[in-house]
Design an enzyme around this catalytic site. Structure first.
Site, PDB file in Angstrom:
ATOM      1  N   ASP A 435       0.857  -1.193   0.000  1.00  0.00           N
ATOM      2  CA  ASP A 435       0.000   0.000   0.000  1.00  0.00           C
ATOM      3  C   ASP A 435       0.887   1.234   0.000  1.00  0.00           C
ATOM      4  O   ASP A 435       1.888   1.302   0.738  1.00  0.00           O
ATOM      5  CB  ASP A 435      -0.898  -0.001   1.245  1.00  0.00           C
ATOM      6  CG  ASP A 435      -1.927   1.111   1.194  1.00  0.00           C
ATOM      7  OD1 ASP A 435      -2.988   0.890   0.540  1.00  0.00           O
ATOM      8  OD2 ASP A 435      -1.681   2.178   1.766  1.00  0.00           O
ATOM      9  N   GLU A 478      -4.809   2.423  -4.168  1.00  0.00           N
ATOM     10  CA  GLU A 478      -3.351   2.405  -4.078  1.00  0.00           C
ATOM     11  C   GLU A 478      -2.837   1.098  -3.475  1.00  0.00           C
ATOM     12  O   GLU A 478      -1.713   1.007  -3.008  1.00  0.00           O
ATOM     13  CB  GLU A 478      -2.862   3.585  -3.244  1.00  0.00           C
ATOM     14  CG  GLU A 478      -3.235   3.520  -1.771  1.00  0.00           C
ATOM     15  CD  GLU A 478      -4.601   4.088  -1.444  1.00  0.00           C
ATOM     16  OE1 GLU A 478      -4.847   4.389  -0.276  1.00  0.00           O
ATOM     17  OE2 GLU A 478      -5.438   4.236  -2.370  1.00  0.00           O
TER      18      GLU A 478
END
Length: 562
Positions: A435, A478
């Site tokens: 992430d 993301e």
């Protein structure tokens, strides 16, 4: 009818007097018409013997034609003799009468047969005229000799020779006209056929009555021998003549039937050629390649598209095998069911061009049985563009449009297959869950456009940093994941740390500003063996959560975390 002259009554009492004769002219006219009818029928039948589609039946048609003419000549002779009125009793020798019919039959058969000889028409007509004329003359004079009367017959040699010459000349002329019609030199019209039949009929009648005029009967005072096989009586003569006329008319029905059949066949053949031309045009202008080959693969027909697609000329393809342009094993596998069932099948394959390049095809194959042989009809469509479209659509369905990485569905599918392989081969497998730290701040500070650039930069850096066998996907926003086949937790930890450091050190430029970011990574390993793809991702996501809890920009192993 003609009355018997008085001198005839007196001559019957004088043993050495000459017999005076008379004619029944209606019967004379009937005999002439019968000769013309028989000539017309026989000429029609002889014409059938020379037709290409009747070549196998030529002997049959010649025989029927000869029989019709022989019966016509014989019946004409019989009716003519019946019209020949004598003041004395007349009977006929049965054996000689039948022999006269056979002579007429032989002369007619071999006369018409000369039309089939591959020689100039004049020669065949001359030969046939001699044979047919001799048959007509032989039949007549033998039939005259079959008469049993109490008188002696004396012939005028000049008139006999003249009658024979007339029979030969007119028969030859008629055969020449028939041969000219057959060769196309004279139009085949009803008028011309009637003209020829009239000539032959008149030749037969002229020969008969000229022969009758050449004979003189002189009473000899004897009695007529009635022993043996004889033909006598008007009823018997009428019955035989009527039967002969029916036998002549029966072939005429066959001729008319054959003509109707031939006309219908000609129309059907014409329509067949039209349909064949239309089909050929359709095949030549079809958008797909068309092939016809036998069971051994020998090409028998191709269309224009096949030549253009493969780069061969039509002659080159027709002199080669279908296996020259297609994979033999693949093609045989598809053709065999069609050959067994005489049905169709469809295959996906590859064709080889003359220059060696290949292209994908979709081939519809149909087997057809014809005269005991099987032929393969193949319609092949070039599916290069279709395959490109399929590949593109598949890529769209499996790829994240922004980063060009696998999307969530594609990544999980790869993970499921890799887990099955690792379980089967007892191999290691690890998953990294990644992430981007504080990615929302990049979007808020620079805008979503720059956020997209950051994601592209991330995916580009990841693809350069991982191994060839590793698989990376964007799970959403993301959040990313990397599948590491045949990788232990220790190797996965080392690769993850190296990747974290690479991403930390990388930056991208935007409006003369360097923008960078860090990542948090969670690791999960293939342990225990019955773990599912979703559980493995859940474990990696839990390790990622711990990495964020530990201040971000770090790597956490799920195994260590638990």
């Amino acid at each position: 009818m003609m009355a018997r002259p008085r001198e005839n009554l007196e001559s019957m009492n004088n043993p050495m007097s000459t017999v005076a004769v008379s004619y029944n002219y209606p019967l004379v006219a009937l005999s002439v018409l019968l000769a013309i009818l028989a000539s017309y029928v026989s000429l029609e039948l002889a014409h059938l013997a020379g037709k290409p589609h009747q070549i196998e039946l030529k002997d049959r048609w010649l025989s029927i034609s000869s029989l019709a003419l022989a019966l016509g000549i014989w019946t004409m002779h019989f009716i003519g003799m019946f019209a020949f009125k004598l003041p004395i009793p007349v009977i006929y020798d049965g054996f000689m009468t039948i022999l006269s019919l056979l002579i007429a039959l032989a002369g007619s058969f071999f006369g018409f047969a000369t039309l089939l000889i591959p020689c100039p028409i004049r020669r065949t007509a001359a030969l046939g005229g001699c044979i047919m004329g001799a048959g007509i003359a032989g039949m007549h004079y033998l039939g005259m000799h079959a008469m049993r009367v109490a008188a002696d017959m004396h012939y005028n040699p000049f008139l006999v020779a003249l009658s024979v010459l007339i029979a030969v000349f007119v028969s030859g002329l008629a055969l020449w006209i028939v041969g000219s019609i057959k060769a196309g030199n004279i139009a085949k019209t009803t008028r011309n056929k009637i003209l020829v039949a009239g000539m032959m009929g008149l030749a037969i009648a002229s020969m008969h009555y000229l022969g009758m005029a050449s004979v003189t009967l002189q009473l000899n005072g004897s009695t007529v021998d009635t022993h043996g096989f004889v033909i006598e009586g008007e009823l018997m003569a009428t019955t035989l003549s009527f039967a002969a006329i029916l036998l002549i008319l029966f072939p005429l029905y066959s001729v008319n039937y054959e003509h109707r059949f031939s006309d219908r066949l000609a129309i059907e053949l014409k329509q067949l050629r039209i349909n064949e031309a239309r089909l050929r045009k359709l095949i030549e202008n079809a958008p797909d390649a068309f092939f016809v080959h036998d069971e051994n693969g020998q090409l028998l027909d191709v269309n224009k598209v096949a030549c253009l697609q493969l780069g061969y000329t039509r002659e080159e393809l027709l002199s080669s095998s279908i296996f020259r342009i297609a994979d033999k094993q693949e093609l045989v596998k598809a053709i065999c069911p069609s050959l067994l069932n005489t049905g169709g099948s469809q295959i996906q394959g590859t064709y080889i061009r003359k220059d060696g390049s290949t292209f994908p095809v979709e081939v519809n194959i149909t087997a057809i049985m014809d005269n005991g042989k099987k032929y393969i009809f193949a319609l092949a469509r070039d599916v290069t563009e279709t395959e490109k479209l399929k590949s593109h659509l598949s890529k769209l369905a499996m790829t994240d449009e922004l980063t060009e990485l696998y999307n969530r569905r594609a990544f999980i599918s790869c993970l499921d297959k890799s887990l099955s392989r690792a379980r089967r081969n007892a191999e290691n497998l690890s998953v990294l869950m990644i992430d981007i730290d504080y990615f929302k701040q990049i979007n808020d500070l620079y805008g979503h456009y720059v956020g997209d650039i950051a994601l592209k930069h991330f995916s580009h850096t990841i693809k350069k940093s991982i191994r060839h066998e590793d698989i990376v996907g964007r799970l959403g926003g993301e959040e990313f994941a990397i599948l590491l086949p045949n990788t232990s937790k220790y190797e996965a930890s080392a690769l993850a740390e190296k990747l974290r450091k690479t991403l930390e050190d990388s930056v991208f430029d935007h409006e003369e500003k360097e923008i960078g970011f860090t990542v948090s990574i969670g690791i999960a390993c293939f342990d225990p063996p019955d773990i599912s793809p979703m559980l493995l991702l859940k474990n990696a996501d839990h390790a990622l959560y711990l990495a964020k809890e530990n201040g971000r920009n770090c790597v956490v192993n799920y195994c260590a975390a638990t």
